[in-house]
Design an enzyme around this catalytic site. Structure first.
Site, PDB file in Angstrom:
ATOM      1  N   HIS A   1       0.837  -1.197   0.000  1.00  0.00           N
ATOM      2  CA  HIS A   1       0.000   0.000   0.000  1.00  0.00           C
ATOM      3  C   HIS A   1       0.870   1.244   0.000  1.00  0.00           C
ATOM      4  O   HIS A   1       2.038   1.214   0.416  1.00  0.00           O
ATOM      5  CB  HIS A   1      -0.922   0.011   1.224  1.00  0.00           C
ATOM      6  CG  HIS A   1      -0.210  -0.194   2.521  1.00  0.00           C
ATOM      7  ND1 HIS A   1       0.093  -1.452   3.015  1.00  0.00           N
ATOM      8  CD2 HIS A   1       0.289   0.679   3.430  1.00  0.00           C
ATOM      9  CE1 HIS A   1       0.723  -1.337   4.167  1.00  0.00           C
ATOM     10  NE2 HIS A   1       0.855  -0.049   4.431  1.00  0.00           N
TER      11      HIS A   1
ATOM     12  N   CYS B   1      -8.214   5.399  24.002  1.00  0.00           N
ATOM     13  CA  CYS B   1      -7.096   5.054  24.881  1.00  0.00           C
ATOM     14  C   CYS B   1      -6.006   6.095  24.667  1.00  0.00           C
ATOM     15  O   CYS B   1      -6.032   6.837  23.682  1.00  0.00           O
ATOM     16  CB  CYS B   1      -6.581   3.641  24.614  1.00  0.00           C
ATOM     17  SG  CYS B   1      -5.858   3.402  22.976  1.00  0.00           S
TER      18      CYS B   1
END
Length: 641
Positions: free
Chosen positions: A67, A179
């Protein structure tokens, strides 16, 4: 946008007869080019090859996903080929790759990460992989993926990933997960909540506040129609939009481990109604432990999450400066790192980024406590911690620099100073309330913060100096033990309070030159996923089929310093997995210390190895620690019946 929307019949080829990675890359780029996805084919190929040079994009189990995020991309797209005999793509499991996807993503946004995540999720299904490899043509290939996506994501309509799935429908329950690092726990909690809600017969949409920003953002219409909202977060999220709704606030680990209890809090009407002004919502203490300790932890992690980009960017640039001077043969005197013009360039820019570390930490801790008015007050306190200003020496005193500890204190003090000022001036009439955030709080808050820091700087500065001198004066045995302790802590709860405590200690050590400490901390976080991945590879009889599939992904997560990849294995068998990982991490941390390895950047995993001091010893420490963890797992785990 679904994966099946990115694929076209013109970008899929099945049953190819090719023999090398290079040939596969050229074929996939040609498919993108012919489909009109590229503006500049050669430039896009450079991006693909650059990504491959940093590490193979082969996942294992026959899958590879090259990618590139490039300005050469005109339209986001996905190309795919199946290779009858498979090719050597450098996969971590050593197996040939016969299913290869290539993602073409524009520079704006993180579409490539979203597509990569979704591909990894659906390709974990062995039956789907077999169906794709057996597809006779492109239509059959795309239809197989489309069916699996609709099965895996039934609530979604065709809509762009980066815009979330805003389908105009209403949901029974909404959730927000976050988080501190925004890498793993955020998405694991969202997945757990959505999956459990489907099992219980409810519709749930989860907004993720990850490292790339908020995704799948909740709309005002959805919030208005929902029964309630679950906030599973270890840092602050935007709350004003939930005023008047039932809200269950807890930590992110509860979202992963106790989704059913959280959902029941909403559907049974046990969650309290949230009021933005004054934070009157009570917490889900019985579920997530949102007590005083967790609130302090959340405020701290909020500051750390905003600080990390400055430390990581600045630290790597400074490390590059030292690397350049080392290659140039610079003498290790006071000018090391500025001996060459290139090194001076990198060190200056890195130093500029690094100088924001303390003010940003303090500013965003204060903002977490007192909302936006606390930001300026915290920033000023964090800056004063770096210059050592005292009543005796207003211009700054190097002996009274309170450093990281002072910035922590400044952040919390700044937040509570602002809260105190709000309370003191609560008698003001509504017509004068607008003066609070623009005049009274900035003026008095900054003044009080300055006086407070001048008062504590001498004491905290002396403490900071004593800690630094103590670390520097440690003998080799003590340093090795410290490395074992910190690295072992990284494996205790793999992203929880012990892990974060060790990580913050390592980050703080960077500011005072303790680069060997940060090296031990990072390697301690890399070992658990790698040890588990190795164990699933070499002790196959000890793991289920699903665990073996997930084990392959842990190679990548471990090398990228994402300790959370080990959580599912630790949750399934904590008595055997956690001790094995702790021992493996401790061994790696001790070896790293013994070999004098250093690290100036607090994140990056294998991608920052080029700037690690004594990288050869660091690799040895990583390998030995991972193998020790693997062997212990192999011995302790029982065979799967």
């Amino acid at each position: 946008m679904r994966i099946s929307d990115l694929l076209k019949t013109t970008t899929v080829k099945t049953g190819m007869q090719i023999s090398s990675r290079e040939e596969a890359i050229d074929m996939l780029i040609d498919l993108h080019d012919k489909a009109g996805n590229l503006k500049d084919k050669d430039q896009y190929k450079e991006g693909i090859l650059a990504r491959e040079a940093s590490g193979t994009t082969a996942i294992g189990d026959g899958i590879a996903i090259p990618h590139a995020k490039s300005e050469a991309v005109k339209n986001a797209g996905l190309a795919a080929i199946t290779v009858s005999e498979g090719i050597d793509y450098g996969a971590p499991d050593g197996k040939p790759s016969n299913l290869v996807f290539m993602i073409a993503a524009p520079v704006d946004g993180d579409l490539h990460l979203e597509v990569l995540s979704r591909l990894m999720t659906i390709l974990m299904d062995m039956e789907l992989r077999e169906e794709l490899l057996g597809a006779a043509d492109a239509d059959e290939f795309i239809n197989a993926i489309d069916r699996k996506e609709k099965e895996r994501y039934p609530e979604e309509d065709t809509v762009a990933f980066e815009k979330g799935h805003e389908t105009g429908r209403n949901y029974d329950i909404l959730a927000v997960t976050a988080c501190p690092t925004g890498i793993a726990h955020t998405y694991m909690a969202a997945e757990a909540l959505e999956k459990k809600a489907r099992e219980m017969g409810y519709s749930l949409k989860a907004e993720t506040n990850g490292s790339g920003g908020a995704k799948n953002v909740l709309t005002p219409e959805e919030i208005d129609a929902a029964d309630g909202i679950i906030i599973a977060a270890d840092k602050n999220v935007e709350m004003v939009r939930f005023d008047g709704k039932r809200v269950c606030k807890t930590n992110v680990s509860a979202g992963i481990n106790k989704p059913e209890e959280l959902i029941n809090m909403i559907v049974e009407g046990k969650a309290p109604v949230y009021h933005y002004e004054g934070e009157k919502t009570t917490s889900a203490e019985s579920i997530g432990g949102e007590g005083i300790g967790h609130k302090i932890y959340k405020h701290l992690m909020n500051g750390v999450s905003y600080m990390l980009p400055f430390v990581i960017g600045g630290g790597i640039l400074i490390a590059l400066a030292f690397l350049i001077d080392t290659i140039a043969g610079a003498p290790r005197d006071g000018n090391f790192g500025t001996y060459t013009q290139a090194a001076a360039f990198f060190k200056t820019i890195g130093g500029a980024a690094f100088s924001f570390m303390m003010p940003v930490l303090a500013g965003y801790i204060a903002r977490s406590i007192a909302d936006r008015p606390g930001l300026a007050v915290g920033f000023v306190g964090g800056y004063i911690a770096t210059i050592g200003c005292t009543f005796a020496n207003i211009g700054g005193d190097s002996a009274a620099v309170s450093g990281f500890i002072g910035a922590l204190i400044a952040g919390f003090a700044g937040g509570f100073i602002v809260l105190l000022l709000k309370k003191v001036f609560s008698f003001l009439p509504e017509s004068l309330e607008n003066m609070m955030p623009v005049l009274i709080i900035p003026l008095l808050g900054v003044l009080l913060m300055g006086a407070f820091m001048c008062l504590i700087n001498p004491v905290v500065g002396a403490l900071n100096t004593a800690i630094t001198d103590g670390l520097n004066s440690m003998g080799s045995t003590s340093q090795i033990l410290l490395g074992c302790l910190l690295a072992g802590m990284m494996a205790i709860d793999m992203g929880g309070p012990f892990n974060k405590a060790a990580y913050v200690f390592g980050t703080a050590a960077i500011a005072s030159g303790g680069f060997n400490i940060m090296a031990a901390v990072m390697i301690g976080g890399m070992v658990p996923p790698i040890a588990i991945a190795l164990a699933t590879t070499f002790f196959k009889s000890k793991f289920t089929e699903d665990e073996k599939k997930a084990g392959v992904v842990n190679y990548i997560m471990g090398l990228c310093f994402i300790t959370e990849g080990a959580i599912p294995f630790a949750a399934a068998d904590p008595v055997r997995v956690i001790p094995s990982c702790i021992v493996g991490s401790a061994v790696a941390g001790g070896i790293s210390m013994a070999m004098g390895c250093t690290l100036r950047a607090p994140h990056g995993g294998i991608f920052v190895f080029p700037v690690v001091g004594h990288v050869g010893g660091y690799l040895i420490a990583l390998i030995v620690g991972s193998v020790v963890g693997m062997i212990l797992l192999g011995i302790l785990k029982k065979k799967v019946k």
